[in-house]
Design a protein around this motif. Structure first.
Motif, PDB file in Angstrom:
ATOM      1  N   TYR A   1      23.466  68.213  70.693  1.00 26.36           N
ATOM      2  CA  TYR A   1      22.697  69.464  70.719  1.00 26.36           C
ATOM      3  C   TYR A   1      21.396  69.323  71.508  1.00 26.36           C
ATOM      4  CZ  TYR A   1      19.652  73.222  69.123  1.00 26.36           C
ATOM      5  OH  TYR A   1      18.779  74.281  69.092  1.00 26.36           O
ATOM      6  N   LYS A   2      20.647  68.242  71.257  1.00 28.93           N
ATOM      7  CA  LYS A   2      19.320  68.158  71.858  1.00 28.93           C
ATOM      8  C   LYS A   2      18.928  66.710  72.128  1.00 28.93           C
ATOM      9  CE  LYS A   2      15.553  68.754  69.369  1.00 28.93           C
ATOM     10  NZ  LYS A   2      14.421  69.329  68.595  1.00 28.93           N
ATOM     11  N   ARG A   3      18.177  66.538  73.210  1.00 30.06           N
ATOM     12  CA  ARG A   3      17.558  65.256  73.548  1.00 30.06           C
ATOM     13  C   ARG A   3      16.063  65.511  73.765  1.00 30.06           C
ATOM     14  NH1 ARG A   3      18.706  61.600  78.964  1.00 30.06           N
ATOM     15  NH2 ARG A   3      17.578  59.708  78.310  1.00 30.06           N
ATOM     16  N   ASP A   4      15.228  64.747  73.049  1.00 30.30           N
ATOM     17  CA  ASP A   4      13.778  64.951  73.075  1.00 30.30           C
ATOM     18  C   ASP A   4      13.110  63.663  73.562  1.00 30.30           C
ATOM     19  OD1 ASP A   4      11.301  66.026  72.773  1.00 30.30           O
ATOM     20  OD2 ASP A   4      11.543  66.595  70.682  1.00 30.30           O
ATOM     21  N   ILE A   5      12.394  63.746  74.700  1.00 27.46           N
ATOM     22  CA  ILE A   5      11.874  62.550  75.363  1.00 27.46           C
ATOM     23  C   ILE A   5      10.372  62.689  75.602  1.00 27.46           C
ATOM     24  CG2 ILE A   5      12.119  61.039  77.385  1.00 27.46           C
ATOM     25  CD1 ILE A   5      14.874  62.596  77.776  1.00 27.46           C
ATOM     26  N   GLU A   6       9.643  61.596  75.434  1.00 27.50           N
ATOM     27  CA  GLU A   6       8.229  61.544  75.803  1.00 27.50           C
ATOM     28  C   GLU A   6       8.046  60.475  76.866  1.00 27.50           C
ATOM     29  OE1 GLU A   6       5.248  61.276  72.806  1.00 27.50           O
ATOM     30  OE2 GLU A   6       6.411  62.424  71.339  1.00 27.50           O
TER      31      GLU A   6
ATOM     32  N   ILE B   1      11.544  67.233  77.860  1.00 32.08           N
ATOM     33  CA  ILE B   1      10.765  66.065  78.269  1.00 32.08           C
ATOM     34  C   ILE B   1       9.286  66.442  78.279  1.00 32.08           C
ATOM     35  CG2 ILE B   1      10.457  64.262  80.010  1.00 32.08           C
ATOM     36  CD1 ILE B   1      13.214  65.072  81.136  1.00 32.08           C
ATOM     37  N   SER B   2       8.479  65.680  77.534  1.00 34.59           N
ATOM     38  CA  SER B   2       7.038  65.926  77.453  1.00 34.59           C
ATOM     39  C   SER B   2       6.302  64.803  78.177  1.00 34.59           C
ATOM     40  CB  SER B   2       6.589  65.992  75.991  1.00 34.59           C
ATOM     41  OG  SER B   2       7.291  67.029  75.309  1.00 34.59           O
ATOM     42  N   TYR B   3       5.260  65.161  78.932  1.00 39.51           N
ATOM     43  CA  TYR B   3       4.570  64.200  79.803  1.00 39.51           C
ATOM     44  C   TYR B   3       3.121  64.016  79.367  1.00 39.51           C
ATOM     45  CZ  TYR B   3       8.565  65.342  82.768  1.00 39.51           C
ATOM     46  OH  TYR B   3       9.837  65.541  83.239  1.00 39.51           O
ATOM     47  N   ARG B   4       2.721  62.742  79.255  1.00 37.45           N
ATOM     48  CA  ARG B   4       1.321  62.386  79.007  1.00 37.45           C
ATOM     49  C   ARG B   4       0.775  61.669  80.237  1.00 37.45           C
ATOM     50  NH1 ARG B   4       0.174  62.896  73.590  1.00 37.45           N
ATOM     51  NH2 ARG B   4       1.921  62.754  72.118  1.00 37.45           N
ATOM     52  N   LEU B   5      -0.510  61.870  80.510  1.00 37.29           N
ATOM     53  CA  LEU B   5      -1.164  61.139  81.590  1.00 37.29           C
ATOM     54  C   LEU B   5      -1.657  59.799  81.060  1.00 37.29           C
ATOM     55  CD1 LEU B   5      -3.188  64.000  83.314  1.00 37.29           C
ATOM     56  CD2 LEU B   5      -1.367  62.651  84.362  1.00 37.29           C
ATOM     57  N   ARG B   6      -1.254  58.722  81.698  1.00 34.63           N
ATOM     58  CA  ARG B   6      -1.651  57.388  81.246  1.00 34.63           C
ATOM     59  C   ARG B   6      -3.180  57.250  81.306  1.00 34.63           C
ATOM     60  NH1 ARG B   6       1.124  52.955  80.353  1.00 34.63           N
ATOM     61  NH2 ARG B   6       2.975  53.676  81.491  1.00 34.63           N
ATOM     62  N   GLY B   7      -3.743  56.703  80.236  1.00 38.76           N
ATOM     63  CA  GLY B   7      -5.182  56.481  80.192  1.00 38.76           C
ATOM     64  C   GLY B   7      -5.955  57.578  79.489  1.00 38.76           C
TER      65      GLY B   7
ATOM     66  N   ASP C   1      24.771  58.980  79.841  1.00 41.99           N
ATOM     67  CA  ASP C   1      26.158  59.421  80.034  1.00 41.99           C
ATOM     68  C   ASP C   1      26.524  60.546  79.081  1.00 41.99           C
ATOM     69  OD1 ASP C   1      26.542  57.551  82.045  1.00 41.99           O
ATOM     70  OD2 ASP C   1      27.234  55.998  80.647  1.00 41.99           O
ATOM     71  N   GLN C   2      25.808  60.610  77.956  1.00 40.71           N
ATOM     72  CA  GLN C   2      26.071  61.662  76.975  1.00 40.71           C
ATOM     73  C   GLN C   2      25.478  62.981  77.451  1.00 40.71           C
ATOM     74  OE1 GLN C   2      24.685  60.717  73.064  1.00 40.71           O
ATOM     75  NE2 GLN C   2      25.273  62.671  72.167  1.00 40.71           N
ATOM     76  N   LYS C   3      26.185  64.071  77.280  1.00 34.30           N
ATOM     77  CA  LYS C   3      25.733  65.395  77.688  1.00 34.30           C
ATOM     78  C   LYS C   3      25.109  66.122  76.500  1.00 34.30           C
ATOM     79  CE  LYS C   3      27.321  64.663  81.777  1.00 34.30           C
ATOM     80  NZ  LYS C   3      26.377  64.349  82.885  1.00 34.30           N
ATOM     81  N   PHE C   4      24.015  66.822  76.762  1.00 34.60           N
ATOM     82  CA  PHE C   4      23.308  67.560  75.721  1.00 34.60           C
ATOM     83  C   PHE C   4      23.150  69.020  76.142  1.00 34.60           C
ATOM     84  CE2 PHE C   4      22.004  63.170  75.498  1.00 34.60           C
ATOM     85  CZ  PHE C   4      22.045  62.885  74.139  1.00 34.60           C
TER      86      PHE C   4
ATOM     87  N   THR D   1       9.008  69.632  80.714  1.00 34.41           N
ATOM     88  CA  THR D   1      10.166  70.181  81.405  1.00 34.41           C
ATOM     89  C   THR D   1      11.268  70.430  80.385  1.00 34.41           C
ATOM     90  OG1 THR D   1      10.872  67.912  81.959  1.00 34.41           O
ATOM     91  CG2 THR D   1       9.699  69.154  83.656  1.00 34.41           C
ATOM     92  N   ASP D   2      11.875  71.594  80.463  1.00 34.90           N
ATOM     93  CA  ASP D   2      12.932  71.996  79.533  1.00 34.90           C
ATOM     94  C   ASP D   2      14.207  72.294  80.314  1.00 34.90           C
ATOM     95  OD1 ASP D   2      10.954  71.862  77.648  1.00 34.90           O
ATOM     96  OD2 ASP D   2      10.683  74.029  77.467  1.00 34.90           O
ATOM     97  N   PHE D   3      15.305  71.677  79.896  1.00 36.92           N
ATOM     98  CA  PHE D   3      16.634  72.029  80.396  1.00 36.92           C
ATOM     99  C   PHE D   3      17.344  72.776  79.273  1.00 36.92           C
ATOM    100  CE2 PHE D   3      15.538  68.305  82.908  1.00 36.92           C
ATOM    101  CZ  PHE D   3      15.995  68.629  84.178  1.00 36.92           C
ATOM    102  N   SER D   4      17.495  74.093  79.407  1.00 30.22           N
ATOM    103  CA  SER D   4      18.144  74.836  78.319  1.00 30.22           C
ATOM    104  C   SER D   4      19.006  75.997  78.830  1.00 30.22           C
ATOM    105  CB  SER D   4      17.089  75.338  77.333  1.00 30.22           C
ATOM    106  OG  SER D   4      16.100  76.098  77.981  1.00 30.22           O
ATOM    107  N   PRO D   5      19.982  75.828  79.676  1.00 29.82           N
ATOM    108  CA  PRO D   5      20.295  74.555  80.331  1.00 29.82           C
ATOM    109  C   PRO D   5      19.551  74.365  81.665  1.00 29.82           C
ATOM    110  CG  PRO D   5      22.010  76.121  80.818  1.00 29.82           C
ATOM    111  CD  PRO D   5      21.019  76.850  79.927  1.00 29.82           C
TER     112      PRO D   5
END
Length: 213
Positions: free
Chosen positions: A43-48, A80-86, A72-75, A96-100
């Motif tokens: 159903y969902k993949r949640d990435i930071e 995907i959530s992005y943080r700035l290093r530092g 390889d698995q399809k969701f 970024t959201d793929f829905s789809p």
């Protein structure tokens, strides 16, 4: 013999050039680190992730597609959530959201950051650029030369742009430019030796912009 040496040399040149291309293409897509990757069945993949610097929409999209396709698995949906290093803040910088289909959102980038990151090009030799965020619409101004003509292209966040042609005159090491079009208010601009852009009317200077980088 000379022909054989020529063929070998040509083969080595082609091989080296082929090996150098992926490095250029991967310069952006390698500039991130995955912090966490949570998968909820199909159903969902949640990435930071951490990114090393602020990126424009095109480069964020490249990273997002690479991360999405790394499994390889399809969701049905991939977030995907992005943080700035530092940075010490708990707030994400972008998402970024793929829905789809892919949607890019800059969560903390002010308009000034967005227009600096926006890709722009002009049809001539660039001289200087400025960001004007003091009016109703933030914009980027680029001064450039094409042959003996001089122009300013103005770019807006909505993707629109406009071009104005100017006449130029050098006075005491500074460039004075006046519009080719009608100039009933006697307005003109001055580019100083430090590339500061000053706006003048019949009463004198009324506005100025420092050069952007």
């Amino acid at each position: 013999m000379k022909k054989l040496i020529y063929i070998i040399s040509l083969f080595l040149i082609i091989s080296c050039s082929q090996k150098s291309e992926p490095a250029a293409q991967n310069e952006v897509t390698e500039a991130y680190t995955i912090i966490s990757d949570k998968k909820y069945h199909s159903y969902k993949r949640d990435i930071e992730v951490y990114i090393e610097k602020r990126l424009n929409e095109q480069d964020i999209s490249k990273i997002a597609n690479k991360i999405k396709n790394s499994s390889d698995q399809k969701f049905e949906r991939t977030f995907i959530s992005y943080r700035l290093r530092g940075e010490s803040t708990d707030l994400y910088w972008a998402r970024t959201d793929f829905s789809p289909n892919l949607k890019v959102s800059f969560l903390r980038a002010p308009n000034r950051d967005q227009i600096i990151l926006m890709e722009t090009s002009v049809k001539g030799e660039k001289i200087a650029s400025w960001i004007d965020d003091g009016g109703y619409a933030i914009k980027k101004l680029i001064l450039y030369r094409r042959g003996k003509q001089i122009f300013i292209d103005t770019f807006y966040l909505d993707g629109s742009s406009e071009t104005s042609e100017y006449k130029e005159k050098n006075i005491s090491g500074e460039t004075h430019i006046t519009p080719i079009d009608s100039n009933s208010n006697k307005e003109y601009k001055v580019i100083t030796k430090e590339n500061t852009l000053k706006f003048f009317d019949k009463d004198g200077v009324y506005f100025s912009l420092n050069p952007s980088h």
